[in-house]
Design a protein around this motif. Structure first.
Motif, short mmCIF file in Angstrom:
data_model
loop_
_atom_site.label_atom_id
_atom_site.label_comp_id
_atom_site.label_asym_id
_atom_site.label_seq_id
_atom_site.Cartn_x
_atom_site.Cartn_y
_atom_site.Cartn_z
N VAL A 34 70.31 74.42 60.21
CA VAL A 34 71.54 74.90 60.82
C VAL A 34 71.49 76.42 60.85
O VAL A 34 71.20 77.07 59.84
CB VAL A 34 72.77 74.43 60.02
CG1 VAL A 34 74.05 74.93 60.68
CG2 VAL A 34 72.79 72.90 59.92
N VAL A 35 71.73 77.00 62.04
CA VAL A 35 71.70 78.46 62.17
C VAL A 35 73.12 78.97 62.29
O VAL A 35 74.00 78.30 62.85
CB VAL A 35 70.85 78.88 63.38
CG1 VAL A 35 69.40 78.49 63.19
CG2 VAL A 35 71.40 78.28 64.68
N ILE A 36 73.34 80.15 61.77
CA ILE A 36 74.66 80.78 61.83
C ILE A 36 74.58 81.93 62.82
O ILE A 36 73.66 82.77 62.76
CB ILE A 36 75.11 81.27 60.42
CG1 ILE A 36 76.51 81.87 60.49
CG2 ILE A 36 74.11 82.24 59.81
CD1 ILE A 36 77.11 82.14 59.13
N LEU A 37 75.52 81.96 63.77
CA LEU A 37 75.55 83.00 64.79
C LEU A 37 76.25 84.24 64.24
O LEU A 37 76.96 84.18 63.23
CB LEU A 37 76.26 82.48 66.04
CG LEU A 37 75.70 81.19 66.65
CD1 LEU A 37 76.50 80.79 67.88
CD2 LEU A 37 74.24 81.36 67.00
N PRO A 38 76.08 85.36 64.90
CA PRO A 38 76.78 86.58 64.43
C PRO A 38 78.29 86.44 64.38
O PRO A 38 78.95 87.12 63.60
CB PRO A 38 76.34 87.62 65.48
CG PRO A 38 75.03 87.13 65.99
CD PRO A 38 75.14 85.65 65.99
N CYS A 39 78.83 85.49 65.20
CA CYS A 39 80.27 85.27 65.20
C CYS A 39 80.69 84.29 64.11
O CYS A 39 81.84 83.87 64.06
CB CYS A 39 80.73 84.78 66.56
SG CYS A 39 79.89 83.25 67.07
N GLN A 40 79.77 83.92 63.22
CA GLN A 40 79.99 83.04 62.08
C GLN A 40 80.15 81.57 62.47
O GLN A 40 80.47 80.75 61.61
CB GLN A 40 81.21 83.49 61.25
CG GLN A 40 81.12 84.92 60.73
CD GLN A 40 79.87 85.14 59.88
OE1 GLN A 40 79.60 84.38 58.97
NE2 GLN A 40 79.12 86.19 60.20
N LEU A 93 72.44 77.83 54.76
CA LEU A 93 72.09 76.89 53.69
C LEU A 93 73.32 76.25 53.09
O LEU A 93 73.26 75.10 52.61
CB LEU A 93 71.28 77.62 52.62
CG LEU A 93 69.95 78.22 53.09
CD1 LEU A 93 69.25 78.94 51.95
CD2 LEU A 93 69.05 77.13 53.65
N LEU A 94 74.45 76.96 53.10
CA LEU A 94 75.68 76.41 52.55
C LEU A 94 76.11 75.17 53.33
O LEU A 94 76.44 74.12 52.75
CB LEU A 94 76.79 77.46 52.56
CG LEU A 94 78.18 76.99 52.09
CD1 LEU A 94 78.11 76.48 50.65
CD2 LEU A 94 79.20 78.10 52.23
N ILE A 98 76.36 71.26 52.09
CA ILE A 98 77.58 70.48 52.24
C ILE A 98 77.29 69.16 52.96
O ILE A 98 77.81 68.11 52.61
CB ILE A 98 78.66 71.29 52.99
CG1 ILE A 98 79.11 72.49 52.12
CG2 ILE A 98 79.86 70.42 53.36
CD1 ILE A 98 80.06 73.43 52.82
N ILE A 99 76.43 69.22 53.98
CA ILE A 99 76.06 68.01 54.73
C ILE A 99 75.36 67.02 53.80
O ILE A 99 75.62 65.81 53.83
CB ILE A 99 75.17 68.38 55.92
CG1 ILE A 99 75.97 69.15 56.97
CG2 ILE A 99 74.56 67.13 56.56
CD1 ILE A 99 75.15 69.68 58.11
N ASP A 100 74.45 67.52 52.95
CA ASP A 100 73.76 66.63 52.01
C ASP A 100 74.75 65.96 51.07
O ASP A 100 74.66 64.74 50.82
CB ASP A 100 72.72 67.42 51.20
CG ASP A 100 71.56 67.88 52.07
OD1 ASP A 100 71.34 67.26 53.13
OD2 ASP A 100 70.89 68.85 51.69
N ILE A 101 75.70 66.74 50.52
CA ILE A 101 76.70 66.16 49.60
C ILE A 101 77.57 65.15 50.33
O ILE A 101 77.89 64.07 49.82
CB ILE A 101 77.56 67.29 48.99
CG1 ILE A 101 76.66 68.20 48.12
CG2 ILE A 101 78.70 66.72 48.17
CD1 ILE A 101 77.38 69.44 47.62
#
Length: 353
Positions: A34-40, A93-94, A98-101
């Motif tokens: 999962v990638v996070i964009l600059p806009c979060q 990674l967060l 969360i997806i794994d949990i």
């Protein structure tokens, strides 16, 4: 496993969490990485790459990808990529944790509902281990006291993952085989269509050829009948000429006969002698000239017009399709020309009859 919102229980606290874990592009739960964009905002890396490369059909307006840029599908914020493209975006990674949990918590209630199989020999024991030696699932009592006490065993989870992977590979193999069969079926269907089209063309070619041969036969028949009719007319004209000549001679002979009878009946020797010598001479001259032209023997027959069709019939019977396919192009050309030469020979023979 798909985690669509319609399979999650209503009034479950996990519902809200799941909505936060849905990718706005594929509308499925985020797939690692999962990638996070600059806009979060977050995207699956694959979805981000799809947006960057060619746009995405789930988004109403196409994404601009010129100059290493694209817009966030959630807030339309412009994302500028470096030379690494989407692989240069930071992983979230967060969200992945969360997806794994979430997946672990979601799968637990289903495991409680499973109707766990029991051992046939130990009815109170659940099947909880796998005998690697015998390749069969069994229970702990069978391992300690039963038939598998000397066998190598392994936890069910380990063998489960291995065989599930193997089964998935088999499924992929079956799917690929089915796709191949579907492709072959499509090719066979096209082959049937081609066979029908080519067959129709050959039928039209044969009909055209025999139409041409029929036309030649009709022309030749008309010519031969015309020749017979011409010979008939010539012979009948000749006979009519002979009839006219013989009628003329008959009339002359009849007139002389009448004169001779009258001379014989005349009284007196002097009167008779005055005309008899001249009349005898006329009768003798007429008798000498009575040998008129006659018809030849067999004049009435038309044997000269008897058709010899044996060789033509043999040519027609020998008509056939060329067989075999030669690899050499020259040989193929020769085979193709063979029927044409046979057809030309047949036409020439028909014309020569």
């Amino acid at each position: 496993m798909d985690y669509n919102s319609d399979i999650i229980r209503d009034n479950n606290p996990m519902d809200s969490l799941e909505k936060q874990l849905i990718c706005p592009i594929c509308l499925e739960m985020f797939q690692k990485p999962v990638v996070i964009l600059p806009c979060q905002h977050n995207l699956c890396r694959k979805c981000a790459n799809d947006v960057y490369q060619a746009g995405n059909p789930y988004w109403p307006t196409r994404t601009s990808v010129s100059g290493g840029k694209f817009r966030c599908p959630t807030c339309r914020h412009e994302v500028i990529l470096d030379r690494h493209g989407v692989y240069g975006l930071q992983r979230n990674l967060l969200v992945e944790n969360i997806i794994d949990i979430y997946k672990q918590d979601y799968s637990r209630p289903e495991k409680k509902k499973e109707n766990h199989p029991m051992c046939e020999k130990h009815e109170d024991e659940k099947i909880n281990i796998y005998c690697v030696t015998c390749q069969v699932a069994t229970c702990s009592m069978c391992k300690v006291f039963g038939a598998h006490k000397d066998c190598e065993v392994s936890p069910l989870q380990n063998i489960y993952q291995t065989q599930k992977t193997e089964l998935n590979s088999c499924i992929s193999m079956l799917v690929a085989g089915n796709d191949r069969i579907q492709s072959i079926l499509g090719q066979l269907d096209e082959l049937c269509k081609s066979v029908k089209e080519n067959s129709q063309k050959k039928k039209e070619s044969v009909n055209e050829l025999f139409g041409e041969l029929s036309r030649l036969l009709e022309e030749k028949k008309a010519d031969l009948i015309q020749r017979i009719s011409q010979a008939e007319e010539e012979k009948i004209d000749f006979v009519h000429t002979l009839v006219a000549r013989y009628n003329e001679q008959l009339q002359t002979s009849s007139n002389l006969l009448q004169s001779a009878l009258e001379a014989v009946e005349q009284p007196g020797h002097a009167s008779f002698l005055l005309n008899s010598k001249h009349l005898i001479k006329r009768i003798m001259d007429t008798s000498k000239g009575s040998q008129l032209e006659k018809t030849e023997s067999g004049f009435e027959y038309m044997d000269q017009f008897t058709l010899d069709t044996e060789h033509v019939t043999e040519c027609i019977r020998s008509l056939g399709f060329s067989t075999g396919c030669e690899e050499e192009e020259d040989e193929e050309t020769e085979e193709y020309e063979e029927p044409e030469e046979g057809q030309l020979g047949l036409q020439q023979e028909l014309q020569s009859v």
